[in-house]
Design a protein around this motif. Sequence first.
Motif, PDB file in Angstrom:
ATOM      1  N   GLY A  81       0.786  -1.231   0.000  1.00  0.00           N
ATOM      2  CA  GLY A  81       0.000   0.000   0.000  1.00  0.00           C
ATOM      3  C   GLY A  81       0.813   1.274   0.000  1.00  0.00           C
ATOM      4  O   GLY A  81       0.281   2.347   0.279  1.00  0.00           O
ATOM      5  N   PHE A  82       2.100   1.213  -0.328  1.00  0.00           N
ATOM      6  CA  PHE A  82       2.943   2.401  -0.343  1.00  0.00           C
ATOM      7  C   PHE A  82       3.341   2.769  -1.762  1.00  0.00           C
ATOM      8  O   PHE A  82       3.521   1.906  -2.613  1.00  0.00           O
ATOM      9  CB  PHE A  82       4.228   2.167   0.472  1.00  0.00           C
ATOM     10  N   HIS A  83       3.505   4.089  -1.988  1.00  0.00           N
ATOM     11  CA  HIS A  83       4.041   4.553  -3.261  1.00  0.00           C
ATOM     12  C   HIS A  83       5.538   4.290  -3.297  1.00  0.00           C
ATOM     13  O   HIS A  83       6.234   4.447  -2.291  1.00  0.00           O
ATOM     14  CB  HIS A  83       3.819   6.061  -3.432  1.00  0.00           C
ATOM     15  N   VAL A  84       6.036   3.896  -4.476  1.00  0.00           N
ATOM     16  CA  VAL A  84       7.470   3.691  -4.662  1.00  0.00           C
ATOM     17  C   VAL A  84       8.011   4.605  -5.766  1.00  0.00           C
ATOM     18  O   VAL A  84       9.182   4.533  -6.102  1.00  0.00           O
ATOM     19  CB  VAL A  84       7.809   2.215  -4.972  1.00  0.00           C
ATOM     20  N   CYS A  85       7.154   5.457  -6.297  1.00  0.00           N
ATOM     21  CA  CYS A  85       7.571   6.379  -7.352  1.00  0.00           C
ATOM     22  C   CYS A  85       8.235   7.602  -6.739  1.00  0.00           C
ATOM     23  O   CYS A  85       8.076   7.892  -5.556  1.00  0.00           O
ATOM     24  CB  CYS A  85       6.372   6.801  -8.195  1.00  0.00           C
ATOM     25  N   ASN A  96      -5.610   1.695  -1.930  1.00  0.00           N
ATOM     26  CA  ASN A  96      -4.800   0.838  -2.809  1.00  0.00           C
ATOM     27  C   ASN A  96      -5.042   1.084  -4.292  1.00  0.00           C
ATOM     28  O   ASN A  96      -5.002   0.166  -5.103  1.00  0.00           O
ATOM     29  CB  ASN A  96      -5.016  -0.642  -2.473  1.00  0.00           C
ATOM     30  N   GLU A  97      -5.296   2.355  -4.670  1.00  0.00           N
ATOM     31  CA  GLU A  97      -5.453   2.668  -6.085  1.00  0.00           C
ATOM     32  C   GLU A  97      -4.120   2.456  -6.798  1.00  0.00           C
ATOM     33  O   GLU A  97      -3.062   2.553  -6.191  1.00  0.00           O
ATOM     34  CB  GLU A  97      -5.950   4.103  -6.285  1.00  0.00           C
ATOM     35  N   GLU A  98      -4.178   2.147  -8.074  1.00  0.00           N
ATOM     36  CA  GLU A  98      -2.952   1.928  -8.827  1.00  0.00           C
ATOM     37  C   GLU A  98      -2.316   3.264  -9.168  1.00  0.00           C
ATOM     38  O   GLU A  98      -2.997   4.258  -9.357  1.00  0.00           O
ATOM     39  CB  GLU A  98      -3.238   1.128 -10.103  1.00  0.00           C
ATOM     40  N   CYS A  99      -0.984   3.262  -9.235  1.00  0.00           N
ATOM     41  CA  CYS A  99      -0.233   4.464  -9.581  1.00  0.00           C
ATOM     42  C   CYS A  99       0.644   4.134 -10.780  1.00  0.00           C
ATOM     43  O   CYS A  99       1.521   3.274 -10.694  1.00  0.00           O
ATOM     44  CB  CYS A  99       0.619   4.919  -8.394  1.00  0.00           C
ATOM     45  N   VAL A 100       0.401   4.809 -11.884  1.00  0.00           N
ATOM     46  CA  VAL A 100       1.130   4.523 -13.109  1.00  0.00           C
ATOM     47  C   VAL A 100       2.622   4.828 -12.952  1.00  0.00           C
ATOM     48  O   VAL A 100       3.469   4.158 -13.534  1.00  0.00           O
ATOM     49  CB  VAL A 100       0.509   5.279 -14.306  1.00  0.00           C
ATOM     50  N   PHE A 101       2.962   5.797 -12.112  1.00  0.00           N
ATOM     51  CA  PHE A 101       4.369   6.124 -11.889  1.00  0.00           C
ATOM     52  C   PHE A 101       5.065   4.987 -11.144  1.00  0.00           C
ATOM     53  O   PHE A 101       6.175   4.593 -11.492  1.00  0.00           O
ATOM     54  CB  PHE A 101       4.505   7.431 -11.098  1.00  0.00           C
ATOM     55  N   CYS A 102       4.399   4.470 -10.124  1.00  0.00           N
ATOM     56  CA  CYS A 102       4.970   3.347  -9.363  1.00  0.00           C
ATOM     57  C   CYS A 102       5.147   2.121 -10.257  1.00  0.00           C
ATOM     58  O   CYS A 102       6.181   1.459 -10.217  1.00  0.00           O
ATOM     59  CB  CYS A 102       4.074   2.981  -8.179  1.00  0.00           C
TER      60      CYS A 102
END
Length: 117
Positions: A81-85, A96-102
């Motif tokens: 559940g964490f951003h990695v971008c 828990n939405e998806e992040c295209v950058f991550c």
Amino acid sequence: MAEKDLYDEFESISNQLGDLSGQIDSLKEQLSKDLEEKEELKMENHNLRKQLEKLGYEDKSFNESELPTSRLNLEKLYHKGFHVCQQFYGSHRKENEECVFCLGVIYGNHSKPNKNK
């Protein structure tokens, strides 16, 4: 509160309810259309996959072992559940939405694995 004020407020609330009812009907109609389109696309996708199989196409699924250890670690953080971008690194992903950058950081030129198979 005077009777006229009470009547006016009742009319106002009645009008708001009517507007909301219209919006709900519109949303229901759009949802119905979207669900119908989704099912049509699923069927078309299935038929296209069958055609590809007939032509001898092999489904080369993503292999997790292709990722280096560092990216596997980022993937684990992302699934927790964490951003990695770079833009949002370390912050929680809302619901828990998806992040295209991550996903770009984790998978780069690889495609995201499809866990529904």
